[in-house]
Scaffold this motif. Structure first.
Motif, PDB file in Angstrom:
ATOM      1  N   ASN A  12       0.855  -1.190   0.000  1.00 19.57           N
ATOM      2  CA  ASN A  12       0.000   0.000   0.000  1.00 19.57           C
ATOM      3  C   ASN A  12       0.897   1.249   0.000  1.00 19.57           C
ATOM      4  O   ASN A  12       1.716   1.427   0.903  1.00 19.57           O
ATOM      5  CB  ASN A  12      -0.912  -0.023   1.234  1.00 19.57           C
ATOM      6  N   GLU A  75      -8.761   0.490  -3.300  1.00 18.87           N
ATOM      7  CA  GLU A  75      -9.643   0.576  -2.125  1.00 18.87           C
ATOM      8  C   GLU A  75     -10.535   1.801  -2.273  1.00 18.87           C
ATOM      9  O   GLU A  75     -10.052   2.889  -2.587  1.00 18.87           O
ATOM     10  CB  GLU A  75      -8.818   0.701  -0.848  1.00 18.87           C
ATOM     11  N   GLU A 156     -11.121  -9.044   2.980  1.00 19.89           N
ATOM     12  CA  GLU A 156      -9.856  -8.696   3.632  1.00 19.89           C
ATOM     13  C   GLU A 156     -10.174  -8.464   5.098  1.00 19.89           C
ATOM     14  O   GLU A 156     -10.982  -7.591   5.431  1.00 19.89           O
ATOM     15  CB  GLU A 156      -9.229  -7.435   3.006  1.00 19.89           C
ATOM     16  N   HIS A 196      -3.853  -4.202   7.682  1.00 16.50           N
ATOM     17  CA  HIS A 196      -3.998  -2.970   8.455  1.00 16.50           C
ATOM     18  C   HIS A 196      -3.164  -3.044   9.734  1.00 16.50           C
ATOM     19  O   HIS A 196      -3.341  -3.945  10.547  1.00 16.50           O
ATOM     20  CB  HIS A 196      -5.447  -2.631   8.839  1.00 16.50           C
ATOM     21  N   GLY A 197      -2.248  -2.107   9.831  1.00 18.56           N
ATOM     22  CA  GLY A 197      -1.423  -2.004  11.044  1.00 18.56           C
ATOM     23  C   GLY A 197      -0.346  -3.069  11.154  1.00 18.56           C
ATOM     24  O   GLY A 197       0.316  -3.161  12.187  1.00 18.56           O
ATOM     25  N   ASN A 216      -1.938  -7.046   2.932  1.00 16.16           N
ATOM     26  CA  ASN A 216      -1.765  -5.680   2.427  1.00 16.16           C
ATOM     27  C   ASN A 216      -1.129  -4.842   3.521  1.00 16.16           C
ATOM     28  O   ASN A 216      -1.671  -4.739   4.629  1.00 16.16           O
ATOM     29  CB  ASN A 216      -3.106  -5.092   1.999  1.00 16.16           C
ATOM     30  N   ILE A 217       0.016  -4.252   3.187  1.00 18.27           N
ATOM     31  CA  ILE A 217       0.806  -3.542   4.195  1.00 18.27           C
ATOM     32  C   ILE A 217       1.285  -2.226   3.595  1.00 18.27           C
ATOM     33  O   ILE A 217       1.766  -2.191   2.456  1.00 18.27           O
ATOM     34  CB  ILE A 217       2.010  -4.400   4.647  1.00 18.27           C
ATOM     35  N   GLY A 218       1.166  -1.146   4.374  1.00 19.87           N
ATOM     36  CA  GLY A 218       1.564   0.151   3.846  1.00 19.87           C
ATOM     37  C   GLY A 218       2.327   1.031   4.806  1.00 19.87           C
ATOM     38  O   GLY A 218       3.506   1.321   4.612  1.00 19.87           O
ATOM     39  N   HIS A 219       1.658   1.473   5.857  1.00 18.02           N
ATOM     40  CA  HIS A 219       2.226   2.510   6.719  1.00 18.02           C
ATOM     41  C   HIS A 219       3.590   2.105   7.262  1.00 18.02           C
ATOM     42  O   HIS A 219       4.549   2.896   7.231  1.00 18.02           O
ATOM     43  CB  HIS A 219       1.237   2.808   7.860  1.00 18.02           C
TER      44      HIS A 219
HETATM   45  N1  LIG Z   1      -5.956  -2.654   3.674  1.00 16.96           N
HETATM   46  C1  LIG Z   1      -4.857  -2.436   4.528  1.00 16.96           C
HETATM   47  C2  LIG Z   1      -3.774  -1.757   3.825  1.00 16.96           C
HETATM   48  O1  LIG Z   1      -3.816  -1.603   2.622  1.00 16.96           O
HETATM   49  C3  LIG Z   1      -2.561  -1.290   4.540  1.00 16.96           C
HETATM   50  O2  LIG Z   1      -2.843  -0.767   5.809  1.00 16.96           O
HETATM   51  P1  LIG Z   1      -1.604  -0.155   6.646  1.00 16.96           P
HETATM   52  O3  LIG Z   1      -0.465  -1.136   6.598  1.00 16.96           O
HETATM   53  O4  LIG Z   1      -1.241   1.142   5.973  1.00 16.96           O
HETATM   54  O5  LIG Z   1      -2.169   0.024   8.032  1.00 16.96           O
END
Ligand SMILES: NCC(=O)COP(=O)(O)O
Ligand SMILES: CC(=O)[C@@H](O)[C@H](O)COP(=O)(O)O
Length: 247
Positions: A12, A75, A156, A196-197, A216-219
């Motif tokens: 992400n 999303e 998800e 998420h998280g 799915n990983i982003g932050h």
């Molecule tokens: N759907 C969750 C996602 O795409 C990434 O979430 P995060 O790692 O940014 O909290």
């Protein structure tokens, strides 16, 4: 039922755009981050075009549609504006998420059970453009069963409660909730993703749950990339989840 130990990493890139939007600059470009992520082993790229446009912009999604080598997971909230945009770009995957204007981040899952007719209509409409539609929901049997009823091929599971858990007992309880949700989703014949998280310190236990298709990983990736670079951040995460899934 799928119980293989293959697991995919969806990267992400929303928070690359957060940094850009903080100053209204042209950099850092989430499109470059996406291409770097693909080179480093990402299996797909996730973007969330929020109603308030706090990070990803239409321009990003349109460019990504042209340049991605993997596939886009788009999303979106269930609004007419987003449905029309999705019909224009026809992403490989669409994940329907709840959205609250003032929230810091996506705080919970979509209430599918509470609005089945509305979500069913959205799933039907978006499936017609060839997208695989997924629903971002809490790991709750009621929501998973409703997701099956409305015709979504995928879900998800929101791992935010697991990520936020503080004591070992809470962590174990939330992890079990996710694992039970995965098992229930698979038993319903759904493709089960999660996210998420998730972070380098908490991802392995989730990746070890058999049958998860994609994380799915982003932050956490964007934060780590500040210190090691985006490609290294992605390849470290990919190595962690593959090792955990094989263990
Ligand atoms: N759907 C969750 C996602 O795409 C990434 O979430 P995060 O790692 O940014 O909290
Ligand atoms: C739905 C989801 O979990 C991701 O889109 C994530 O929410 C992105 O970050 P923000 O919630 O901070 O926009």
């Amino acid at each position: 039922m799928t119980t293989s130990n293959r697991i995919l990493l969806g990267v992400n890139i929303d928070h690359v755009a957060t940094l850009r939007q903080a100053r209204g600059t042209r950099y850092p470009d989430p499109v470059k981050a996406a291409l770097d992520a693909e080179e480093a082993g990402a299996d797909g790229i996730t973007v969330h075009l929020r109603e308030d446009r706090r990070h990803i912009q239409e321009r990003d999604v349109l460019l990504l549609k042209d340049v991605l080598q993997t596939r886009m997971n788009f999303e979106m909230g269930v609004t007419e504006e987003m449905m029309a945009f999705a019909e224009r770009i026809r992403p490989a995957h669409i994940c329907l998420v709840p959205e609250t204007r003032q929230e810091l981040t996506t705080e919970g899952g979509l209430d599918v059970a509470g609005q089945e007719a509305r979500i069913k209509a959205a799933v039907e409409r978006l499936s017609k453009i060839g997208s695989e539609v997924s629903l971002f929901i809490d790991a709750d049997e009621r929501q998973i069963a409703a997701s099956k009823r409305v015709g979504a091929p995928a879900i998800e599971l929101h791992t935010g409660r697991y990520a936020d858990a503080e004591t070992p007992a809470e962590v174990a309880e939330e992890l079990k909730r996710v694992a039970d949700g995965v098992a229930f989703g698979l038993a319903q014949g759904l493709i089960v993703n999660a996210g998420h998280g998730l972070h380098y310190h908490n991802v392995e236990a989730v990746a070890a749950i058999k049958g998860i298709n994609e994380l799915n990983i982003g932050h956490a990736l964007v934060a780590h990339a500040l210190f090691v670079g985006f490609k290294s951040a992605v390849s470290e995460m990919k190595a962690l989840i593959l090792a955990a899934a094989k263990a």
